[in-house]
Design a protein around this motif. Structure first.
Motif, PDB file in Angstrom:
ATOM      1  N   ARG A 114       0.824  -1.211   0.000  1.00  0.00           N
ATOM      2  CA  ARG A 114       0.000   0.000   0.000  1.00  0.00           C
ATOM      3  C   ARG A 114       0.858   1.261   0.000  1.00  0.00           C
ATOM      4  O   ARG A 114       0.376   2.345   0.318  1.00  0.00           O
ATOM      5  CB  ARG A 114      -0.914   0.008   1.232  1.00  0.00           C
ATOM      6  CG  ARG A 114      -2.029  -1.035   1.182  1.00  0.00           C
ATOM      7  CD  ARG A 114      -3.026  -0.733   0.069  1.00  0.00           C
ATOM      8  NE  ARG A 114      -4.058  -1.756   0.008  1.00  0.00           N
ATOM      9  CZ  ARG A 114      -3.966  -2.857  -0.718  1.00  0.00           C
ATOM     10  NH1 ARG A 114      -2.884  -3.072  -1.457  1.00  0.00           N
ATOM     11  NH2 ARG A 114      -4.943  -3.736  -0.739  1.00  0.00           N
ATOM     12  N   LYS A 115       2.107   1.134  -0.375  1.00  0.00           N
ATOM     13  CA  LYS A 115       2.985   2.308  -0.325  1.00  0.00           C
ATOM     14  C   LYS A 115       2.561   3.387  -1.319  1.00  0.00           C
ATOM     15  O   LYS A 115       2.614   4.577  -1.016  1.00  0.00           O
ATOM     16  CB  LYS A 115       4.441   1.891  -0.542  1.00  0.00           C
ATOM     17  CG  LYS A 115       5.004   1.095   0.635  1.00  0.00           C
ATOM     18  CD  LYS A 115       6.501   0.899   0.557  1.00  0.00           C
ATOM     19  CE  LYS A 115       7.003   0.155   1.799  1.00  0.00           C
ATOM     20  NZ  LYS A 115       8.465   0.024   1.849  1.00  0.00           N
ATOM     21  N   GLY A 141      -0.688   6.931  -7.589  1.00  0.00           N
ATOM     22  CA  GLY A 141      -0.737   6.023  -6.444  1.00  0.00           C
ATOM     23  C   GLY A 141      -1.597   4.814  -6.727  1.00  0.00           C
ATOM     24  O   GLY A 141      -1.248   3.677  -6.357  1.00  0.00           O
ATOM     25  N   TYR A 142      -2.724   5.023  -7.399  1.00  0.00           N
ATOM     26  CA  TYR A 142      -3.596   3.902  -7.764  1.00  0.00           C
ATOM     27  C   TYR A 142      -2.891   2.959  -8.731  1.00  0.00           C
ATOM     28  O   TYR A 142      -2.933   1.735  -8.585  1.00  0.00           O
ATOM     29  CB  TYR A 142      -4.890   4.434  -8.392  1.00  0.00           C
ATOM     30  CG  TYR A 142      -5.898   3.349  -8.675  1.00  0.00           C
ATOM     31  CD1 TYR A 142      -6.833   2.989  -7.713  1.00  0.00           C
ATOM     32  CD2 TYR A 142      -5.912   2.674  -9.907  1.00  0.00           C
ATOM     33  CE1 TYR A 142      -7.761   1.982  -7.972  1.00  0.00           C
ATOM     34  CE2 TYR A 142      -6.824   1.676 -10.159  1.00  0.00           C
ATOM     35  CZ  TYR A 142      -7.748   1.329  -9.191  1.00  0.00           C
ATOM     36  OH  TYR A 142      -8.654   0.326  -9.446  1.00  0.00           O
ATOM     37  N   GLY A 188       5.418  -1.135 -11.271  1.00  0.00           N
ATOM     38  CA  GLY A 188       6.498  -0.160 -11.382  1.00  0.00           C
ATOM     39  C   GLY A 188       6.757   0.243 -12.823  1.00  0.00           C
ATOM     40  O   GLY A 188       6.910   1.428 -13.139  1.00  0.00           O
ATOM     41  N   PHE A 189       6.793  -0.752 -13.719  1.00  0.00           N
ATOM     42  CA  PHE A 189       7.026  -0.461 -15.139  1.00  0.00           C
ATOM     43  C   PHE A 189       5.918   0.431 -15.702  1.00  0.00           C
ATOM     44  O   PHE A 189       6.184   1.393 -16.433  1.00  0.00           O
ATOM     45  CB  PHE A 189       7.083  -1.762 -15.944  1.00  0.00           C
ATOM     46  CG  PHE A 189       8.251  -2.652 -15.597  1.00  0.00           C
ATOM     47  CD1 PHE A 189       9.445  -2.130 -15.128  1.00  0.00           C
ATOM     48  CD2 PHE A 189       8.154  -4.037 -15.739  1.00  0.00           C
ATOM     49  CE1 PHE A 189      10.517  -2.943 -14.808  1.00  0.00           C
ATOM     50  CE2 PHE A 189       9.223  -4.863 -15.425  1.00  0.00           C
ATOM     51  CZ  PHE A 189      10.398  -4.322 -14.954  1.00  0.00           C
ATOM     52  N   VAL A 190       4.663   0.117 -15.359  1.00  0.00           N
ATOM     53  CA  VAL A 190       3.538   0.897 -15.884  1.00  0.00           C
ATOM     54  C   VAL A 190       3.587   2.325 -15.352  1.00  0.00           C
ATOM     55  O   VAL A 190       3.366   3.290 -16.094  1.00  0.00           O
ATOM     56  CB  VAL A 190       2.201   0.224 -15.509  1.00  0.00           C
ATOM     57  CG1 VAL A 190       1.026   1.140 -15.853  1.00  0.00           C
ATOM     58  CG2 VAL A 190       2.055  -1.103 -16.247  1.00  0.00           C
ATOM     59  N   GLY A 191       3.892   2.485 -14.049  1.00  0.00           N
ATOM     60  CA  GLY A 191       3.983   3.820 -13.480  1.00  0.00           C
ATOM     61  C   GLY A 191       5.047   4.658 -14.150  1.00  0.00           C
ATOM     62  O   GLY A 191       4.826   5.841 -14.456  1.00  0.00           O
ATOM     63  N   ILE A 192       6.214   4.075 -14.398  1.00  0.00           N
ATOM     64  CA  ILE A 192       7.290   4.790 -15.091  1.00  0.00           C
ATOM     65  C   ILE A 192       6.856   5.144 -16.506  1.00  0.00           C
ATOM     66  O   ILE A 192       7.105   6.251 -17.001  1.00  0.00           O
ATOM     67  CB  ILE A 192       8.574   3.947 -15.107  1.00  0.00           C
ATOM     68  CG1 ILE A 192       9.097   3.760 -13.670  1.00  0.00           C
ATOM     69  CG2 ILE A 192       9.651   4.610 -15.972  1.00  0.00           C
ATOM     70  CD1 ILE A 192      10.189   2.722 -13.546  1.00  0.00           C
ATOM     71  N   VAL A 230       8.852   8.144  -8.190  1.00  0.00           N
ATOM     72  CA  VAL A 230      10.213   7.920  -7.706  1.00  0.00           C
ATOM     73  C   VAL A 230      10.201   7.474  -6.246  1.00  0.00           C
ATOM     74  O   VAL A 230      10.933   6.561  -5.849  1.00  0.00           O
ATOM     75  CB  VAL A 230      11.080   9.189  -7.883  1.00  0.00           C
ATOM     76  CG1 VAL A 230      12.466   8.974  -7.278  1.00  0.00           C
ATOM     77  CG2 VAL A 230      11.211   9.550  -9.358  1.00  0.00           C
ATOM     78  N   TYR A 231       9.352   8.101  -5.429  1.00  0.00           N
ATOM     79  CA  TYR A 231       9.243   7.683  -4.021  1.00  0.00           C
ATOM     80  C   TYR A 231       8.779   6.236  -3.912  1.00  0.00           C
ATOM     81  O   TYR A 231       9.229   5.492  -3.042  1.00  0.00           O
ATOM     82  CB  TYR A 231       8.286   8.607  -3.267  1.00  0.00           C
ATOM     83  CG  TYR A 231       8.954   9.794  -2.624  1.00  0.00           C
ATOM     84  CD1 TYR A 231       9.883   9.627  -1.604  1.00  0.00           C
ATOM     85  CD2 TYR A 231       8.646  11.097  -3.017  1.00  0.00           C
ATOM     86  CE1 TYR A 231      10.497  10.721  -1.004  1.00  0.00           C
ATOM     87  CE2 TYR A 231       9.253  12.194  -2.421  1.00  0.00           C
ATOM     88  CZ  TYR A 231      10.178  12.001  -1.415  1.00  0.00           C
ATOM     89  OH  TYR A 231      10.797  13.079  -0.823  1.00  0.00           O
ATOM     90  N   TRP A 232       7.855   5.836  -4.771  1.00  0.00           N
ATOM     91  CA  TRP A 232       7.398   4.436  -4.761  1.00  0.00           C
ATOM     92  C   TRP A 232       8.567   3.506  -5.062  1.00  0.00           C
ATOM     93  O   TRP A 232       8.733   2.472  -4.414  1.00  0.00           O
ATOM     94  CB  TRP A 232       6.288   4.230  -5.782  1.00  0.00           C
ATOM     95  CG  TRP A 232       5.721   2.837  -5.792  1.00  0.00           C
ATOM     96  CD1 TRP A 232       4.628   2.390  -5.116  1.00  0.00           C
ATOM     97  CD2 TRP A 232       6.216   1.705  -6.531  1.00  0.00           C
ATOM     98  NE1 TRP A 232       4.421   1.052  -5.367  1.00  0.00           N
ATOM     99  CE2 TRP A 232       5.383   0.606  -6.234  1.00  0.00           C
ATOM    100  CE3 TRP A 232       7.281   1.510  -7.410  1.00  0.00           C
ATOM    101  CZ2 TRP A 232       5.586  -0.664  -6.783  1.00  0.00           C
ATOM    102  CZ3 TRP A 232       7.489   0.249  -7.951  1.00  0.00           C
ATOM    103  CH2 TRP A 232       6.647  -0.815  -7.638  1.00  0.00           C
ATOM    104  N   VAL A 233       9.370   3.854  -6.048  1.00  0.00           N
ATOM    105  CA  VAL A 233      10.528   3.024  -6.401  1.00  0.00           C
ATOM    106  C   VAL A 233      11.490   2.932  -5.218  1.00  0.00           C
ATOM    107  O   VAL A 233      11.968   1.841  -4.871  1.00  0.00           O
ATOM    108  CB  VAL A 233      11.241   3.586  -7.648  1.00  0.00           C
ATOM    109  CG1 VAL A 233      12.553   2.839  -7.907  1.00  0.00           C
ATOM    110  CG2 VAL A 233      10.334   3.479  -8.879  1.00  0.00           C
TER     111      VAL A 233
END
Length: 474
Positions: free
Chosen positions: A151-152, A297-298, A311-315, A375-378
């Motif tokens: 949930r980060k 975030g979602y 992670g790949f999709v967010g980037i 970036v914070y999520w990574v």
């Protein structure tokens, strides 16, 4: 209910007592993330609104640019050292000292409004760099280590929304207080006094933040069994970061993530709009950040079962939107230059000419939140331990601030607007493939069952692929 996470409270949580498993427990990660969000709402959020007006609310941005250069120079040092300082002092001292420097900085511009001596502003900026390094290292450790592993992204978006509400409210202050001063050169004293009031409240609120060892997740586990370290240990661990391949891959993203502020604040908002409209633009800019953080975030938490794929999709989303928005910035920049500034736009009087630059400034805010939350999520996916993540986020903020220090001097030295735009676009673009490689090589999959997107705050026992420790009750 005992709010200090003592033996009785922790035992009841572990036995599944529904009352103590409430999302709104004082010692829950959710409440603590909200509290750090409110602290940053009051201090960095108001600072963002102040600097977002262009020139710190002054017609001549020289004093503001020089103070920001001093700020980000010391921030670069104490951002890197901040994680170690947090590990030694804990959250209360780290945050309260950091917050107090924001009040001093804003007071220096109140002084400048009357005497036009920039020395105080520059010195206060240097002190604020120290304080900002402390507060953001503490914030990074809390935001990335307190939430459950899966949930980060959600908790980061909650923090980012609360934090940027400070920019929204902060933008309303100069907008309302200067509404009938459309031709004014600088904001009035009441604007600075209003900012100082919020910042002082943030310094007091920082005392409500609990250390990691007292924060208990809904499954009864503590965020970390943190024992505060010593100076020699932290110096050695911080030095190692400069040889850590994970951190080296983050450097371009860190350097670029505040580099664009001087261009956006001074050369778009400051150059194109009059005083009261800049205040309105700030409201919309920081409001857009709230939307961007919730959206990314979602994606980072719920788009796919695979953690790496999220992670790949967010980037990818950040890269696509970033290219489109900077492309819009290029189209806007072709219309004017530093040597050929157009007449200042006003939201009431400029008609259709106002719409395009206004939407662009909104999109700049959207992209900023998407990029930084991603970036914070990574970073948060690289570890779960508060001590490690405080150093990682401190390193990130230190490099970020070094880039910002350079950027404000680039703007002070009258580098062309077009050159600044191109450098910003290139820097952010370089960071995407490096973050992709980092996720591919360093982010471990969690083995949770597929999550229900409606259960935003469901407890998690995943820990980066490592069995979650059950710490003894203290």
């Amino acid at each position: 209910m005992d709010f200090n996470g003592d033996e009785e409270s922790s035992t009841q949580i572990q036995e599944g007592n529904t009352k103590n498993s409430s999302l709104f427990r004082y010692n829950s990660p959710f409440v603590q993330v909200i509290l750090i969000g409110l602290v940053c709402f009051s201090c960095p959020g108001m600072f963002n609104a102040l600097s977002g007006m262009g020139g710190g609310g002054q017609v001549d941005p020289t004093a503001s640019n020089n103070s920001l250069t001093a700020l980000y120079t010391t921030f670069a040092i104490f951002g890197i050292l901040g994680g170690g300082i947090y590990n030694i002092l804990g959250p209360h001292l780290t945050l309260s000292v950091g917050c107090s420097t924001y009040v001093l900085y804003t007071g220096s511009f109140l002084y400048y409004n009357h005497y036009h001596h920039q020395v105080f502003a520059v010195v206060a900026g240097a002190f604020l760099g120290v304080g900002a390094g402390l507060i953001w290292a503490a914030q990074g450790a809390i935001m990335t280590s307190y939430p459950p592993t899966n949930r980060k992204g959600t908790y980061i978006s909650i923090f980012w929304s609360i934090f940027n509400m400070g920019g929204v409210i902060g933008g309303l202050i100069p907008f309302m207080l200067n509404y009938h001063r459309s031709e004014a050169a600088s904001v009035n004293d009441g604007t600075y006094i209003g900012f100082m009031g919020f910042m002082s409240a943030g310094a007091f609120l920082s005392l409500a933040i609990l250390p990691a060892s007292k924060v208990v997740r809904d499954d009864g586990t503590k965020c970390t069994n943190m024992l505060y370290t010593n100076v020699s240990t932290e110096c050695l661990e911080i030095l190692k970061l400069f040889f850590n391949w994970k951190m080296l891959l983050i450097v371009p993203a860190a350097w670029s993530s505040n580099f664009f502020y001087s261009y956006q604040f001074n050369d778009v908002n400051g150059a194109l709009f009059n005083l009261r409209t800049r205040g309105l633009n700030n409201v919309v800019h920081w409001g857009a950040q709230m939307l961007g953080s919730v959206g990314i975030g979602y994606i980072m938490d719920f788009s796919f079962k695979s953690r790496r794929m999220r992670g790949f999709v967010g980037i990818g989303v950040a890269a696509i939107l970033g290219s489109a928005i900077w492309g819009g910035g290029l189209a806007n920049q072709l219309r004017y230059s530093s040597n050929d500034l157009p007449e200042k736009l006003d939201f009431k009087d400029s008609g259709s000419q106002f719409a395009g630059p206004f939407v662009l400034y909104f999109c700049f805010g959207l992209l900023d939140a998407i990029f930084q939350s991603m970036v914070y999520w990574v970073i948060g996916a690289l570890a779960d331990d508060s001590q490690i993540l405080s150093r990682y986020t401190g390193f990130y903020k230190g490099i970020q601030s070094a880039g910002a220090a350079v950027a404000w001097q680039v703007d002070t030295n009258k580098v062309s607007f077009m050159s600044q735009l191109i450098v910003n676009w290139v820097l952010t673009t370089i960071s995407y493939p490096l973050l992709f490689v980092l996720v591919m090589l360093a982010v471990k999959e969690d083995n949770n069952a597929e999550e229900d997107p409606g259960k935003l705050f469901a407890p998690s026992d995943a820990n980066n692929g490592v069995t979650q420790k059950q710490y003894p009750v203290v």
